[in-house]
Design a protein around this motif. Sequence first.
Motif, mmCIF file in Angstrom:
data_model
loop_
_atom_site.group_PDB
_atom_site.id
_atom_site.type_symbol
_atom_site.label_atom_id
_atom_site.label_comp_id
_atom_site.label_asym_id
_atom_site.label_seq_id
_atom_site.Cartn_x
_atom_site.Cartn_y
_atom_site.Cartn_z
ATOM 1 N N THR A 143 25.839 46.162 35.264
ATOM 2 C CA THR A 143 26.074 47.400 36.016
ATOM 3 C C THR A 143 25.413 47.333 37.381
ATOM 4 O OG1 THR A 143 26.215 48.671 33.970
ATOM 5 C CG2 THR A 143 25.767 49.902 35.989
ATOM 6 N N GLY A 144 24.187 46.839 37.425
ATOM 7 C CA GLY A 144 23.484 46.678 38.696
ATOM 8 C C GLY A 144 24.189 45.715 39.624
ATOM 9 N N LEU A 177 27.426 45.105 39.706
ATOM 10 C CA LEU A 177 28.594 45.825 40.232
ATOM 11 C C LEU A 177 28.191 46.810 41.330
ATOM 12 C CD1 LEU A 177 30.657 46.613 36.997
ATOM 13 C CD2 LEU A 177 31.265 45.041 38.840
ATOM 14 N N GLN A 178 27.102 47.516 41.121
ATOM 15 C CA GLN A 178 26.638 48.465 42.134
ATOM 16 C C GLN A 178 26.276 47.755 43.438
ATOM 17 O OE1 GLN A 178 23.444 50.330 39.985
ATOM 18 N NE2 GLN A 178 24.739 51.988 39.229
ATOM 19 N N ASN A 179 25.580 46.633 43.334
ATOM 20 C CA ASN A 179 25.208 45.882 44.533
ATOM 21 C C ASN A 179 26.442 45.376 45.265
ATOM 22 O OD1 ASN A 179 22.490 46.259 44.119
ATOM 23 N ND2 ASN A 179 22.211 44.309 43.056
ATOM 24 N N ALA A 237 29.467 46.711 45.193
ATOM 25 C CA ALA A 237 30.146 47.872 45.774
ATOM 26 C C ALA A 237 29.430 48.341 47.040
ATOM 27 C CB ALA A 237 30.232 49.006 44.756
ATOM 28 N N ARG A 238 28.101 48.378 47.022
ATOM 29 C CA ARG A 238 27.349 48.789 48.213
ATOM 30 C C ARG A 238 27.544 47.811 49.367
ATOM 31 N NH1 ARG A 238 22.594 49.543 44.659
ATOM 32 N NH2 ARG A 238 22.815 51.633 43.838
ATOM 33 N N ILE A 282 32.442 52.215 43.500
ATOM 34 C CA ILE A 282 32.186 51.379 42.313
ATOM 35 C C ILE A 282 33.297 51.535 41.279
ATOM 36 C CG2 ILE A 282 30.779 53.058 41.053
ATOM 37 C CD1 ILE A 282 29.025 50.563 40.268
ATOM 38 N N ASP A 283 33.978 52.668 41.287
ATOM 39 C CA ASP A 283 35.065 52.889 40.326
ATOM 40 C C ASP A 283 36.240 51.945 40.549
ATOM 41 O OD1 ASP A 283 33.524 54.922 39.358
ATOM 42 O OD2 ASP A 283 34.605 56.494 40.421
#
Length: 119
Positions: free
Chosen positions: A102-103, A105-107, A109-110, A116-117
């Motif tokens: 999850t982290g 993916l967040q990185n 996306a940022r 992120i979706d």
Amino acid sequence: LSQEIIRYNRLLHGIHVAIQELQAALKGLVVMSKSLENMASCIYDNQVPTLWEEKAYPSLMPLRAWVVDLEARLNFIQHWIDTGIPVVFWISGFFSPQAFLTGTLQNFARKNTIPIDTV
């Protein structure tokens, strides 16, 4: 990485304290509680003590294999600290693989400024 380190340190601290308490009980310095007796029995039977399982990652391994696996996981984390981000990650070596993914993916996306979706 910091979350993994915190989780492993919490586990190692719990193991350390429990072993010290068991050693004191075996020497007769403190009363042998039911949980310490259970821990001693588990160690004798090559099972991971319940006190440790409560703080640990899920595993069905016997105690000896579990300790070898724990050492490998700690070496993986230490190597990451010493040499930087690895080229390949040992996903099952993480305390919480889902949190790591999850982290990641967040990185991503940022970095790419996308929701992120949509990743």
